[in-house]
Design an enzyme around this catalytic site. Structure first.
Site, mmCIF file in Angstrom:
data_model
loop_
_atom_site.group_PDB
_atom_site.id
_atom_site.type_symbol
_atom_site.label_atom_id
_atom_site.label_comp_id
_atom_site.label_asym_id
_atom_site.label_seq_id
_atom_site.Cartn_x
_atom_site.Cartn_y
_atom_site.Cartn_z
ATOM 1 N N THR A 86 0.872 -1.187 0.000
ATOM 2 C CA THR A 86 0.000 0.000 0.000
ATOM 3 C C THR A 86 0.905 1.232 0.000
ATOM 4 O O THR A 86 1.002 1.934 1.006
ATOM 5 C CB THR A 86 -0.928 0.019 1.239
ATOM 6 O OG1 THR A 86 -0.112 -0.144 2.422
ATOM 7 C CG2 THR A 86 -1.942 -1.079 1.192
ATOM 8 N N THR A 122 -1.146 -2.695 5.580
ATOM 9 C CA THR A 122 -1.523 -1.516 6.367
ATOM 10 C C THR A 122 -2.507 -0.690 5.536
ATOM 11 O O THR A 122 -2.143 -0.165 4.486
ATOM 12 C CB THR A 122 -0.268 -0.695 6.703
ATOM 13 O OG1 THR A 122 0.584 -1.528 7.490
ATOM 14 C CG2 THR A 122 -0.604 0.568 7.466
ATOM 15 N N LEU A 153 5.421 -6.438 12.746
ATOM 16 C CA LEU A 153 6.811 -6.907 12.721
ATOM 17 C C LEU A 153 7.761 -5.839 12.179
ATOM 18 O O LEU A 153 7.382 -4.990 11.376
ATOM 19 C CB LEU A 153 6.946 -8.202 11.922
ATOM 20 C CG LEU A 153 6.446 -8.297 10.487
ATOM 21 C CD1 LEU A 153 7.460 -7.715 9.529
ATOM 22 C CD2 LEU A 153 6.168 -9.754 10.155
ATOM 23 N N ARG A 154 8.991 -5.915 12.685
ATOM 24 C CA ARG A 154 10.040 -5.002 12.227
ATOM 25 C C ARG A 154 10.961 -5.721 11.267
ATOM 26 O O ARG A 154 11.297 -6.893 11.499
ATOM 27 C CB ARG A 154 10.912 -4.531 13.407
ATOM 28 C CG ARG A 154 10.269 -3.539 14.324
ATOM 29 C CD ARG A 154 11.045 -3.485 15.622
ATOM 30 N NE ARG A 154 11.115 -4.819 16.240
ATOM 31 C CZ ARG A 154 11.915 -5.144 17.252
ATOM 32 N NH1 ARG A 154 12.734 -4.248 17.757
ATOM 33 N NH2 ARG A 154 11.908 -6.363 17.762
ATOM 34 N N ASN A 211 2.357 3.228 14.686
ATOM 35 C CA ASN A 211 3.519 3.720 13.934
ATOM 36 C C ASN A 211 3.709 5.227 14.110
ATOM 37 O O ASN A 211 4.840 5.712 14.219
ATOM 38 C CB ASN A 211 3.388 3.363 12.445
ATOM 39 C CG ASN A 211 3.908 1.951 12.160
ATOM 40 O OD1 ASN A 211 4.366 1.266 13.072
ATOM 41 N ND2 ASN A 211 3.848 1.530 10.920
ATOM 42 N N LEU A 253 14.079 5.388 21.912
ATOM 43 C CA LEU A 253 14.575 6.683 22.391
ATOM 44 C C LEU A 253 16.033 6.863 21.984
ATOM 45 O O LEU A 253 16.793 7.533 22.681
ATOM 46 C CB LEU A 253 14.424 6.780 23.917
ATOM 47 C CG LEU A 253 13.017 7.082 24.437
ATOM 48 C CD1 LEU A 253 13.008 7.144 25.965
ATOM 49 C CD2 LEU A 253 12.469 8.394 23.872
ATOM 50 N N HIS A 254 16.435 6.217 20.877
ATOM 51 C CA HIS A 254 17.802 6.408 20.393
ATOM 52 C C HIS A 254 17.808 7.547 19.378
ATOM 53 O O HIS A 254 17.179 7.448 18.320
ATOM 54 C CB HIS A 254 18.333 5.129 19.731
ATOM 55 C CG HIS A 254 18.375 3.973 20.676
ATOM 56 N ND1 HIS A 254 19.264 3.914 21.729
ATOM 57 C CD2 HIS A 254 17.619 2.866 20.767
ATOM 58 C CE1 HIS A 254 19.052 2.818 22.416
ATOM 59 N NE2 HIS A 254 18.051 2.156 21.856
ATOM 60 N N GLY A 260 13.459 6.284 8.893
ATOM 61 C CA GLY A 260 13.209 6.028 7.474
ATOM 62 C C GLY A 260 12.461 4.715 7.352
ATOM 63 O O GLY A 260 11.763 4.305 8.266
ATOM 64 N N CYS A 263 7.776 2.053 6.294
ATOM 65 C CA CYS A 263 6.535 2.161 7.074
ATOM 66 C C CYS A 263 6.285 3.534 7.692
ATOM 67 O O CYS A 263 5.286 4.176 7.392
ATOM 68 C CB CYS A 263 6.542 1.103 8.163
ATOM 69 S SG CYS A 263 6.754 -0.541 7.487
HETATM 70 C C1 UGA Z 1 8.187 -0.325 11.944
HETATM 71 C C2 UGA Z 1 7.564 -0.692 13.295
HETATM 72 O O1 UGA Z 1 8.581 -0.702 14.318
HETATM 73 C C3 UGA Z 1 6.902 -2.065 13.238
HETATM 74 O O2 UGA Z 1 6.243 -2.339 14.470
HETATM 75 C C4 UGA Z 1 5.882 -2.057 12.099
HETATM 76 O O3 UGA Z 1 5.274 -3.342 11.951
HETATM 77 C C5 UGA Z 1 6.559 -1.708 10.809
HETATM 78 O O4 UGA Z 1 7.182 -0.409 10.925
HETATM 79 C C6 UGA Z 1 5.493 -1.687 9.731
HETATM 80 O O5 UGA Z 1 4.596 -0.835 9.784
HETATM 81 O O6 UGA Z 1 5.463 -2.627 8.907
HETATM 82 P P1 UGA Z 1 10.468 -0.964 10.670
HETATM 83 O O7 UGA Z 1 10.083 0.077 9.683
HETATM 84 O O8 UGA Z 1 10.918 -2.306 10.193
HETATM 85 O O9 UGA Z 1 9.229 -1.263 11.672
HETATM 86 O O10 UGA Z 1 11.661 -0.378 11.521
HETATM 87 P P2 UGA Z 1 11.928 0.196 12.995
HETATM 88 O O11 UGA Z 1 12.821 -0.735 13.702
HETATM 89 O O12 UGA Z 1 10.680 0.582 13.671
HETATM 90 O O13 UGA Z 1 12.781 1.504 12.639
HETATM 91 C C7 UGA Z 1 12.209 2.560 11.872
HETATM 92 C C8 UGA Z 1 13.153 3.736 11.781
HETATM 93 O O14 UGA Z 1 13.282 4.391 13.038
HETATM 94 C C9 UGA Z 1 14.573 3.382 11.368
HETATM 95 O O15 UGA Z 1 15.028 4.346 10.438
HETATM 96 C C10 UGA Z 1 15.375 3.444 12.661
HETATM 97 O O16 UGA Z 1 16.730 3.727 12.466
HETATM 98 C C11 UGA Z 1 14.659 4.576 13.365
HETATM 99 N N1 UGA Z 1 14.800 4.519 14.841
HETATM 100 C C12 UGA Z 1 14.219 3.512 15.564
HETATM 101 C C13 UGA Z 1 15.511 5.529 15.485
HETATM 102 O O17 UGA Z 1 16.043 6.464 14.855
HETATM 103 N N2 UGA Z 1 15.601 5.496 16.846
HETATM 104 C C14 UGA Z 1 15.032 4.510 17.592
HETATM 105 O O18 UGA Z 1 15.153 4.547 18.833
HETATM 106 C C15 UGA Z 1 14.331 3.486 16.929
#
Ligand code: UGA
Length: 436
Positions: A86, A122, A153-154, A211, A253-254, A260, A263
């Site tokens: 989507t 989604t 899921l991530r 999200n 909280l990093h 990016g 999602c």
């Molecule tokens: C995200 C959600 O975490 C999942 O629960 C969801 O299922 C998924 O989108 C989706 O909608 O399908 P994802 O995109 O795989 O998962 O990645 P994340 O681990 O959430 O990270 C997303 C972005 O946030 C990355 O660019 C990461 O570097 C950044 N991030 C994450 C930070 O800058 N700081 C953090 O503390 C955590």
């Protein structure tokens, strides 16, 4: 139970393989013949740790099969999942539901038994109602129920997230739908994963709200990091200090270069479009989207500053370590690295890069970047080394070797993976996020 998974992309393939592993009989369906051919040959179309082994063992046991034939694939399936893409619609950011509705039409046309149709993609609030209407219009005589079951899921941790979820959300409007979904998730239920039954619209909104909240949490700490730099505080200590409050929690909280991926950027925009359509603005998410967009370019400027400023940057060289939007994936979608490379390129900087999995995907997005076969090749002759993605392999770089290879010993760590004192005592100028 027989399950059909329509769409064998990230979510479809991982979910299908995991359901098969739970003991269900799963058929993954995709229109893309080359993808199905690859899967038949045991080649994964995406990089996800553990997925190849999971697919292989379930194909061997006969519980997981692949086909391009939707009519054949959905035959006898009690649950038919829609797990197609989507993407953001060009122009207004609304989720493009073309593929979802197309699948709904095809399912309606070929439905050969009673079944629950489940949207795992989604999808904005109200999509389930439209899928239901399409199925009703198809004139099918079989009983059907349309259910929403968003996936949380991530990438990079997809199998673990699927098998040990914090919660499973089911949006169903009738008992037929709820009963089949209980059966689908029985193995997880036995594992004590909480299952939340809500109505369909709530379920659709839960996915976007989750999200958007996580994107907000990240953006909050990113702006806090900027303030830390101004006032002489340390953002990692601030994260720890607030994260120990159970109401806030330590995760997401990093501080970094901005979120990016496939999602958060797309889902926050789609949520804003829904909010606009219903004249119920979510201003906090509007701000999050704007702040995150400008942050990616600001990170490029941060690297330029470390080079001595944009005016004198022309002809200098930067080594970018990490290109994907996060580690353990080859996904480049909306990666901060793209905006950073563009900002550097616009200032006339030469860029050499290394990423453990993402270079193939990155090449067409950053044609002026030289891709290297290891981090040290990228570092050779660099005036600044910038860590953009926190792959494990960058956590223990040989600082002495780096210093010998680089033109200038300057490290910009956009993920705060090094201790400032370690890097400085190795003779580097060290710049990170929200720390001195
Ligand atoms: C995200 C959600 O975490 C999942 O629960 C969801 O299922 C998924 O989108 C989706 O909608 O399908 P994802 O995109 O795989 O998962 O990645 P994340 O681990 O959430 O990270 C997303 C972005 O946030 C990355 O660019 C990461 O570097 C950044 N991030 C994450 C930070 O800058 N700081 C953090 O503390 C955590």
């Amino acid at each position: 139970m027989k399950i059909a998974m329509v769409g064998s992309g990230y979510v479809g393939l991982v979910s299908g393989a995991c359901f098969a592993d739970f003991g269900h009989d799963v058929v993954c369906i995709d229109k893309d013949q080359s993808k199905i051919d690859l899967l038949h040959d045991g080649v994964m179309p995406i990089y996800e740790p553990g997925l190849d082994a999971l697919v292989e063992s379930n194909v061997k046991s006969g519980s997981l099969t692949f086909t391009t034939d939707l009519a054949e694939g959905i035959k006898d399936a009690q649950a038919i999942f829609i797990a197609v893409g989507t993407p953001s619609r060009r122009g207004d950011g609304h989720a493009d539901l073309t593929f979802v509705y197309q699948v709904a039409r095809e399912v309606g046309e070929h439905l050969a038994n009673d079944a629950v149709i489940v949207t795992k993609s989604t999808v904005p609030v109200g999509t389930g109602d439209e899928v239901e209407r399409i199925l009703a219009d198809s004139g099918t005589t079989h009983q059907f129920s349309v259910v929403s079951n968003p996936e949380f899921l991530r990438e990079g941790a997809a199998i673990r997230d699927f098998k040990r979820p914090d919660r499973i959300v089911i949006g169903a409007e009738d008992e037929f739908g709820r009963n089949i979904m209980r059966e689908v998730y029985r193995p997880l239920f036995l594992n004590e994963s909480p299952i939340l039954f809500v109505n369909r619209r709530s379920s659709e909104l839960i996915k976007y709200a989750a999200n958007a909240f996580l994107a907000t949490k990240i953006t909050f700490i990113n702006e806090m990091a900027d303030l830390c730099e101004q006032v002489g505080a340390d953002v990692q200590d601030v994260s720890r200090g607030i994260g120990m409050d159970n109401r806030i929690g330590p995760k997401f909280l990093h501080a970094g270069p901005g979120y990016g991926g496939s999602c958060f950027p797309k889902d926050t925009l789609a949520l804003l479009k829904t909010a606009e359509d219903y004249e119920s603005p979510i201003r906090i998410v509007e701000a999050v989207v704007k702040v995150n967009e400008s942050r990616k370019r600001a990170m490029g400027r941060k690297v330029l500053e470390a080079l001595g400023g944009a005016d004198t940057a022309r002809g200098k060289k930067v080594a970018l370590l990490g290109l994907t939007f996060k580690p353990n994936t080859d996904d480049m979608r909306d990666s901060p690295a793209i905006a950073i490379a563009q900002t550097l390129h616009d200032a006339g900087v030469e860029i050499a890069a290394y990423d453990p999995e993402g270079m193939e995907q990155a090449k067409p997005l950053m044609p002026d970047v030289t891709m290297c076969s290891n981090p040290y090749d990228a570092i050779e002759g660099a005036n600044v080394v910038a860590i953009v993605t926190e792959w494990d392999t960058f956590r223990a770089l040989d600082l002495n070797r780096m210093k010998e290879l680089a033109q200038d010993p300057v490290l910009v760590d956009l993920r705060n993976i090094y201790q400032p004192s370690d890097v400085r005592s190795a003779g580097f100028t060290y710049v990170s996020i929200g720390r001195d």
